[in-house]
Motif scaffolding. Structure first.
Motif, PDB file in Angstrom:
ATOM      1  N   MET A  67       1.152  -1.332  -0.330  1.00 22.96           N
ATOM      2  CA  MET A  67      -0.128   0.160   0.246  1.00 22.96           C
ATOM      3  C   MET A  67       0.810   1.677   0.200  1.00 22.96           C
ATOM      4  O   MET A  67       0.561   2.408  -0.543  1.00 22.96           O
ATOM      5  CB  MET A  67      -1.438  -0.295   1.278  1.00 22.96           C
ATOM      6  N   ASP A  68       1.836   0.944   0.615  1.00 20.52           N
ATOM      7  CA  ASP A  68       2.808   2.441   0.442  1.00 20.52           C
ATOM      8  C   ASP A  68       3.454   2.855  -0.755  1.00 20.52           C
ATOM      9  O   ASP A  68       4.069   3.824  -0.732  1.00 20.52           O
ATOM     10  CB  ASP A  68       4.126   2.271   2.162  1.00 20.52           C
ATOM     11  N   VAL A 102      -6.879   0.150   7.324  1.00 21.40           N
ATOM     12  CA  VAL A 102      -7.601  -0.676   8.170  1.00 21.40           C
ATOM     13  C   VAL A 102      -8.381  -1.275   7.778  1.00 21.40           C
ATOM     14  O   VAL A 102      -8.782  -2.687   8.095  1.00 21.40           O
ATOM     15  CB  VAL A 102      -8.287   0.194   9.323  1.00 21.40           C
ATOM     16  N   ILE A 103      -9.367  -0.416   7.016  1.00 22.36           N
ATOM     17  CA  ILE A 103     -10.891  -1.572   6.422  1.00 22.36           C
ATOM     18  C   ILE A 103     -10.427  -2.801   5.411  1.00 22.36           C
ATOM     19  O   ILE A 103     -11.288  -3.417   5.930  1.00 22.36           O
ATOM     20  CB  ILE A 103     -11.105  -0.315   5.326  1.00 22.36           C
ATOM     21  N   LEU A 104      -8.956  -2.674   4.810  1.00 22.85           N
ATOM     22  CA  LEU A 104      -9.086  -3.348   3.740  1.00 22.85           C
ATOM     23  C   LEU A 104      -8.465  -4.929   4.694  1.00 22.85           C
ATOM     24  O   LEU A 104      -8.611  -5.466   4.505  1.00 22.85           O
ATOM     25  CB  LEU A 104      -7.730  -3.045   3.126  1.00 22.85           C
ATOM     26  N   PHE A 105      -7.641  -4.199   5.730  1.00 19.28           N
ATOM     27  CA  PHE A 105      -7.213  -5.504   6.306  1.00 19.28           C
ATOM     28  C   PHE A 105      -8.430  -6.288   7.297  1.00 19.28           C
ATOM     29  O   PHE A 105      -8.327  -7.790   7.702  1.00 19.28           O
ATOM     30  CB  PHE A 105      -6.088  -5.190   7.745  1.00 19.28           C
ATOM     31  N   ALA A 106      -9.134  -5.456   8.132  1.00 20.28           N
ATOM     32  CA  ALA A 106     -10.479  -6.159   8.663  1.00 20.28           C
ATOM     33  C   ALA A 106     -11.479  -7.312   7.633  1.00 20.28           C
ATOM     34  O   ALA A 106     -11.986  -8.010   8.207  1.00 20.28           O
ATOM     35  CB  ALA A 106     -11.280  -4.312   9.364  1.00 20.28           C
ATOM     36  N   PHE A 107     -11.325  -6.754   6.449  1.00 19.35           N
ATOM     37  CA  PHE A 107     -12.009  -7.445   5.294  1.00 19.35           C
ATOM     38  C   PHE A 107     -11.446  -8.397   4.940  1.00 19.35           C
ATOM     39  O   PHE A 107     -12.217  -9.225   4.772  1.00 19.35           O
ATOM     40  CB  PHE A 107     -12.657  -6.532   4.514  1.00 19.35           C
ATOM     41  N   MET A 108     -10.238  -7.908   5.192  1.00 17.10           N
ATOM     42  CA  MET A 108      -9.406  -9.580   4.847  1.00 17.10           C
ATOM     43  C   MET A 108      -8.650 -10.487   5.676  1.00 17.10           C
ATOM     44  O   MET A 108      -9.405 -11.309   5.802  1.00 17.10           O
ATOM     45  CB  MET A 108      -7.826  -9.859   4.354  1.00 17.10           C
ATOM     46  N   ILE A 151      -8.881   1.799  -6.854  1.00 19.29           N
ATOM     47  CA  ILE A 151      -7.202   1.597  -6.384  1.00 19.29           C
ATOM     48  C   ILE A 151      -7.150   0.119  -6.079  1.00 19.29           C
ATOM     49  O   ILE A 151      -5.462  -0.471  -6.256  1.00 19.29           O
ATOM     50  CB  ILE A 151      -8.056   2.120  -4.873  1.00 19.29           C
ATOM     51  N   PHE A 152      -8.144  -0.970  -6.522  1.00 18.28           N
ATOM     52  CA  PHE A 152      -7.657  -2.104  -6.573  1.00 18.28           C
ATOM     53  C   PHE A 152      -6.452  -2.335  -7.778  1.00 18.28           C
ATOM     54  O   PHE A 152      -6.181  -3.292  -7.693  1.00 18.28           O
ATOM     55  CB  PHE A 152      -9.318  -3.378  -6.510  1.00 18.28           C
ATOM     56  N   LEU A 153      -7.018  -2.097  -8.703  1.00 21.02           N
ATOM     57  CA  LEU A 153      -6.315  -1.878  -9.802  1.00 21.02           C
ATOM     58  C   LEU A 153      -4.952  -1.631  -9.763  1.00 21.02           C
ATOM     59  O   LEU A 153      -4.022  -2.028 -10.436  1.00 21.02           O
ATOM     60  CB  LEU A 153      -7.047  -1.612 -10.950  1.00 21.02           C
ATOM     61  N   ASP A 154      -4.841  -0.543  -9.285  1.00 23.08           N
ATOM     62  CA  ASP A 154      -3.747   0.271  -9.164  1.00 23.08           C
ATOM     63  C   ASP A 154      -2.946  -0.228  -8.003  1.00 23.08           C
ATOM     64  O   ASP A 154      -1.196  -0.911  -8.212  1.00 23.08           O
ATOM     65  CB  ASP A 154      -3.673   1.508  -7.958  1.00 23.08           C
ATOM     66  N   VAL A 155      -3.462  -1.622  -7.123  1.00 24.69           N
ATOM     67  CA  VAL A 155      -2.765  -2.266  -6.088  1.00 24.69           C
ATOM     68  C   VAL A 155      -2.338  -3.346  -7.154  1.00 24.69           C
ATOM     69  O   VAL A 155      -0.950  -3.654  -6.633  1.00 24.69           O
ATOM     70  CB  VAL A 155      -3.284  -2.562  -4.966  1.00 24.69           C
ATOM     71  N   ASN A 156      -2.985  -4.314  -7.761  1.00 27.00           N
ATOM     72  CA  ASN A 156      -2.617  -5.104  -8.435  1.00 27.00           C
ATOM     73  C   ASN A 156      -1.636  -5.058  -9.635  1.00 27.00           C
ATOM     74  O   ASN A 156      -0.642  -5.466 -10.034  1.00 27.00           O
ATOM     75  CB  ASN A 156      -4.057  -5.518  -9.242  1.00 27.00           C
TER      76      ASN A 156
END
Length: 216
Positions: free
Chosen positions: A1-2, A30-36, A86-91
């Motif tokens: 993410m950084d 935090v949100i992504l980690f919680a859902f993961m 954002i998902f596409l950028d991370v990918n």
């Protein structure tokens, strides 16, 4: 993410009074980690995690634990339209670092029940008869809201209809082979990474194939 530039997705606003503004990138982590970790998490649970769980304290990096309302406002105002980008950028970053093979993809999917009352059935004739009347009334209400209230906040509600389709699910909680309102969730995977996700109201996987590949 950084390694992802998220600033282009978050609106920068100036606040002269009130509580200090929360770091949006930390909120997203935090949100992504919680859902993961937990699947679908309630916002109150996420607030609790931020107060008691050392992993969430690490992600907050000194920031005071946000309230559940802060998370809700952030998801609604900042992520609703941008989360897929954002998902596409991370990918894109992961694919480049791990040299992911994008020439071969494996597709799988499942049907998920729509958020509807599972013990209520309606007749098609009645639905068809009343649908246009109800939609007309809703459209008039939305127009009034846009004109009289939301316009002051630079917001606008869109008028569109999205339908679930009745289909058979793998898990039949009624035990009578009943058709249930559902959506068809399809995923394309490359080198064990989820490359793209698409949701369609089609019972047949073949109808979902072309839209999924175009998106891929």
């Amino acid at each position: 993410m950084d390694h992802i530039d998220l600033s282009k997705y978050f609106v920068v606003k100036g606040y002269k009074t009130g509580r200090p503004r929360c770091d949006q990138q930390k909120l997203l982590k935090v949100i992504l980690f919680a859902f993961m970790e937990n699947g679908i998490s309630s916002l109150r649970d996420i607030e609790k995690f931020c107060r008691n769980d050392i992993r969430y304290l690490y992600l907050l990096d000194g920031m005071k634990a946000p309230s559940f309302a802060t998370f809700g406002n952030f998801i609604r105002n900042e992520l609703t339209d941008s989360i897929e980008k954002i998902f596409l950028d991370v990918n894109a970053y992961i694919f480049q670092q791990d040299h992911v093979d994008l020439e071969h993809t494996y597709i799988d999917g499942t049907k998920i029940e729509a958020n509807a009352n599972r013990y209520t059935w309606v007749r098609k004739k009645s639905c068809t008869k009343n649908h246009s009347k109800v939609f007309e009334k809703i459209s008039m209400l939305i127009d009034a809201m846009n004109q009289e209230v939301l316009g002051y906040f630079n917001l606008k509600l869109e008028k569109r209809e999205e339908y679930a389709t009745f289909m058979r699910l793998k898990k039949d909680h009624m035990g009578n082979d009943q058709l249930l309102p559902a959506y068809n969730l399809q995923m394309a995977v490359c080198d064990e990474y989820i490359a793209i996700v698409d949701v369609k109201p089609y019972a047949s996987d073949m109808e979902c194939f072309v839209p999924l590949m175009e998106k891929f």
